[in-house]
Design a protein around this motif. Structure first.
Motif, PDB file in Angstrom:
ATOM      1  N   HIS B 444       0.860  -1.189   0.000  1.00 59.72           N
ATOM      2  CA  HIS B 444       0.000   0.000   0.000  1.00 59.72           C
ATOM      3  C   HIS B 444       0.895   1.237   0.000  1.00 59.72           C
ATOM      4  O   HIS B 444       1.111   1.857  -0.999  1.00 59.72           O
ATOM      5  N   THR B 448       1.550   2.195   6.260  1.00 60.02           N
ATOM      6  CA  THR B 448       0.489   1.244   6.598  1.00 60.02           C
ATOM      7  C   THR B 448       0.902   0.390   7.794  1.00 60.02           C
ATOM      8  O   THR B 448       2.013  -0.141   7.834  1.00 60.02           O
ATOM      9  N   ALA B 469      -5.209  -2.931   6.095  1.00 62.75           N
ATOM     10  CA  ALA B 469      -5.448  -2.218   4.838  1.00 62.75           C
ATOM     11  C   ALA B 469      -6.694  -2.775   4.181  1.00 62.75           C
ATOM     12  O   ALA B 469      -7.015  -3.954   4.349  1.00 62.75           O
ATOM     13  N   SER B 483      -5.777   2.523   4.765  1.00 63.13           N
ATOM     14  CA  SER B 483      -5.211   1.709   5.833  1.00 63.13           C
ATOM     15  C   SER B 483      -5.239   2.458   7.153  1.00 63.13           C
ATOM     16  O   SER B 483      -5.434   3.664   7.192  1.00 63.13           O
ATOM     17  N   ARG B 485      -2.844   3.746   9.869  1.00 65.56           N
ATOM     18  CA  ARG B 485      -1.443   4.114   9.711  1.00 65.56           C
ATOM     19  C   ARG B 485      -0.638   3.732  10.951  1.00 65.56           C
ATOM     20  O   ARG B 485      -1.189   3.553  12.031  1.00 65.56           O
ATOM     21  N   GLY B 525      -6.084   6.751  10.651  1.00 67.48           N
ATOM     22  CA  GLY B 525      -6.155   5.970   9.427  1.00 67.48           C
ATOM     23  C   GLY B 525      -7.075   6.669   8.452  1.00 67.48           C
ATOM     24  O   GLY B 525      -7.719   7.659   8.796  1.00 67.48           O
TER      25      GLY B 525
END
Lengths: 581, 581
Positions: B444, B448, B469, B483, B485, B525
């Motif tokens: 990604h 992520t 994700a 996603s 994070r 996220g």
């Protein structure tokens, strides 16, 4: 969800509820057996409370909390003994039963408060912390509100938002373009748009009828305090309309914004021609929050052997109400102020309107009390007022007096940031002449239409032509401007000729637009608002930077991410360019 | 206003009114003593009518009208004798009393109709005329509607739209950046953002809590049919949330969009892990408008001395319902189709389920009717169906079978553009290995977060780690993805190490983000939707170009404005660059 509520919503009505909050430690106060933590998030601040009966594990964690730690607190909403009614959450606190540190924080390099101890440079370097400050965040929330209500209004008027391209073609006209080397088209460059001007006109040719866009624009200029290399416009265009329709529609928009965002009714916008604005205020963006209009004294000053006035084409006066008590020192300081190079006046003549009905001026040698009384009358000056006089070439002295008027208005408190006065300035000149090269330039841009009654002067007296162009001005700031466009290919051709374009230059730069005009271009016009400036005006600020999340400094640098920066030799090679020595 | 109404609103209720309309001449029909003109604007078409009793001046003008002339017509709304009930204005016509040509038009190089005679190239060169076509304009209006409802939904969820900068810093990671030479910072370059990823994470560190932006992004890649150098994202980020919150909130958004824009209830989105999607459909963006799920035949094929299957790790089958009547020619053609280099299968095994309950396969030599019956059973194949079988390496054959499944679904009419099936695909692998260099890449992006239960494999078994994700997939198209994070500096550091960044590389490229993480980064996220693709999906189209006002061609050129183009030596000099030989 890591929380049940945010930090701005709990009040006495929630007392007894078990809640979970998340946020940043704004402050910790240790009062012996009691500890309070102010927990902050975007929505507000809620007080967390801890005491001797708290869980020892919780107390241990509390002891470790530093400023800006990110925590999650669980506990019961409880009525405070010591209420703070100024805060929405000030009647309650959370008696914390469970506490988790979600992330730690180093001590920030400046205090996260409205009145911070951090200077501009350090705050820009740590912009992500600067943005935590209430006032900065409020500015960006204001920006969001304004954008939202702009869209709401224009959507309601059948406008369609259309995205125009960012990678376009460089045009040497006007300000400098930022350019983007094309890898796939070696040796060629895109340019970033200074505005979507030609695209919005093409959309009118396409029949989109009503277009708008809140859009980033770019100008590679040397930056002044209030300029940014990238800025945002509210860009609009309409077809089958006349100037009057545009004025009404966007007057409606600004009224809508003041009403929805600030709860203010700003009423109907007065209209003033460019000539009138220059005549009364020496300025095409007059601040009409206050009067102090220009008075033209020349006829009252002649034949008294005062050489300065006799040789000046223009003698201008303003009345500064209540300034009759100015001291010698204050007048000297004001005289120095107008003599600074930025203003450039040769000197300042003053006249006091004394309490006893007499007058005292710096030119008593030349003018009788009778003369001065006539001046006072013309200026509407009364006992206790001060009349200030400048003389010289008309346009020059108008500009100087405009600065002095604004300065005096400021000193007199007439320029209240919470008082909003908007107006339209109309009938701008179509062209202006470069004093050196004697070349004519479009005052607005080369697509602006001349007034039909002035059209025959296009080749004979270009300076006298008025344009179908208009600016919206609020509190002395030009917030928007536009024009009715030329939609006729022949007229556009004449216009390019007056502007000194050869046919070939016109074709290579605007050929696609001129071609488009051959396939049924409707009558159209529009305008664009400077969105950053509009935000700062609504926010009561002079600068636009604090209304942008990540502004650049005066060197065009983002000091936080350290951009611009060098790129690799490989990247340069792929783009088929190299640096000069 | 040059008109009292637009061309889409008048109906029998307006009969008898005097009106003024403006628009383009879509069609003129001369029927002896009668002439009709279809007048078109953005809103619709209204019929103008002229007859012998019309004013001779008007008739003279009508005689001159060509296609796409811009006119203003005044007259009376009158009931038609010959009604067209398919059009909103089809019951009336305007009996014209006054007619003005506002602008003439050359004959357009193609017809301005849904089914035009103009090819792609000419239409792009005259995009302003192409945009007059109903279908193209409808696409852009759909885009406007979608943007509006995205904002409406996110505003209602307390998201704030924040504009992030366009002039940022080049990062060598990932796709190629467009760069912009800085005049004021000689030898240095800005980059145009591939996404606002780091800025939105910084906004979370700043406490903005819920951010979104509908924003232009840029990628200097070699262009495939459905790629554009500039494209638009709906970019979103949230704090203090878990994956579940994001899935729910954006599931709500897509439901809102389908409901408001298309009047459809798409129901709850099913969820599928990446592994499941690969297992059942061989694709991480499965088209679930139809079944034809993969069946793993391997255990049923062993021990029969069919070498092809015996040596293949994976034998995959799908059932094509009702295809039991495929001819030899059709099968040969399908076999050739899977053998094309784009698919790369070595061959295709088939089995007919005959009407009499017997089976006929291309491997009858090796497998008995009993064997084949077991295959049919596993695949759910019934009389009249066709079973198609591929074999090989698992991932390879899954991908080949995915293509075949989609092709058969297309042929069978299962992929109706007006049928919408959305789902979430979850638990993507965190990392993927470059087959040549054996280096690990973030699937990604490097921010992520890994699933906490897989965290301990970060250094030992990177390929087995699943990420927090998720992708949203509609009709086989990935419309969005995101996603949870990493918000912890140490974990981010470990991640960079696995990805092969040295400390210094990580610091020089992402230093500001890693610094920011030291000052109280909240758990956060988000995700981003490809707005152009979402529009084309809603519009029932495969391509994104017709959902952009001014797209570029496969060479990255705007052929209408002729960009990119050469710039002057002086411009190059100011930027301190020169072209290579």
């Amino acid at each position: 969800m890591l929380r049940t509520h945010h930090c701005g919503e709990l009040n006495i009505g929630n007392a007894g509820q078990n809640v979970k909050l998340c946020g940043w430690v704004a402050k910790r106060r240790d009062l012996g057996s009691l500890t309070f933590v102010d927990l902050r998030d975007r929505y507000g601040i809620t007080q967390l409370s801890f005491n001797e009966t708290s869980n020892p594990e919780v107390l241990e964690i509390v002891g470790k909390l530093g400023r800006e730690f990110v925590i999650q607190a669980e506990g019961k909403v409880t009525e405070r003994s010591n209420k703070n009614l100024k805060m929405p959450t000030g009647e309650i606190e959370i008696v914390v039963e469970k506490l988790t540190i979600l992330n730690m924080s180093l001590t920030p390099p400046f205090t996260i408060e409205e009145e911070t101890d951090g200077g501009e440079d350090i705050r820009m370097q740590y912009r992500y912390l600067d943005l935590r400050r209430d006032n900065v965040r409020r500015n960006l929330m204001l920006r969001h509100q304004l954008a939202k209500h702009v869209r709401q209004y224009l959507d309601g008027q059948e406008f369609i938002e259309v995205e125009t391209p960012v990678l376009i073609k460089s045009t040497p006209e006007g300000a400098r373009d930022f350019v983007v080397p094309s890898r796939m088209n070696s040796g060629q460059f895109y340019a970033l748009p200074q505005s979507p001007q030609t695209f919005k006109q093409l959309l009118m040719v396409s029949g989109f009828d009503r277009y708008y866009q809140i859009v980033k624009c770019f100008r590679d200029e040397d930056l002044r305090a209030d300029r940014q290399p990238e800025f945002t416009q509210i860009d609009c265009e309409m077809s089958f309309i006349e100037q009057e329709d545009i004025l009404n529609l966007f007057e409606g928009m600004i009224q809508h914004l003041f009403k929805e965002v600030k709860g203010l009714d700003i009423g109907t916008l007065p209209r003033m021609t460019y000539e009138e604005a220059m005549h009364k205020y020496g300025n095409d963006k007059p601040d009409i929050r206050f009067g102090m209009e220009f008075q033209y004294l020349k006829p009252l000053t002649e034949g008294r052997n005062f050489n300065v006035f006799d040789t000046a084409p223009c003698v201008l006066a303003i009345c500064a109400p209540g300034c009759g008590n100015y001291t010698r020192k204050q007048l000297d300081e004001l005289t120095e102020w107008v003599k600074r190079p930025q203003i450039g006046a040769k000197g300042l003549i003053y006249m006091f309107c004394n309490a006893d009905g007499t007058y005292k001026s710096s030119v008593d040698k030349f003018y009788t009390q009778d003369d001065l009384e006539k001046w006072a009358k013309l200026c509407g000056a009364e006992k206790g007022d001060l009349v200030l006089v400048l003389s010289g070439e008309t346009r020059t002295v108008q500009k100087q007096m405009s600065e002095l008027r604004l300065e005096m208005g400021q000193r007199l408190g007439y320029r209240d940031k919470n008082n909003f006065k908007a107006l339209w300035v109309l009938d701008f000149p179509l062209l202006e002449q470069d004093e050196e090269t004697k070349k004519w330039h479009a005052m607005h841009h080369p697509f602006t239409s001349p007034k039909s009654e002035d059209m025959d002067k296009l080749e004979t007296d270009p300076g006298a032509i008025r344009a179908n162009a208009y600016d919206m001005v609020i509190n002395g700031v030009e917030v928007g401007g536009g024009s009715i466009r030329i939609h006729n290919k022949e007229l556009q051709g004449r216009m390019f000729k007056v502007l000194g374009f050869t046919d070939e230059e016109a074709r290579s730069q605007f050929g696609f637009l001129m071609n488009a005009f051959e396939y049924g271009a409707p009558p159209h016009g529009g305008l664009a608002f400077g969105f950053d400036r509009l935000c700062s005006l609504f926010g009561g600020s002079d600068g636009i930077r604090d209304f942008m999340a990540f502004p650049k400094n005066n060197q065009g640098r983002d000091v936080m991410i350290d951009a611009p920066s060098a790129i690799s030799e490989q990247q340069l090679g792929e783009l088929n360019i190299k640096l000069r020595g």
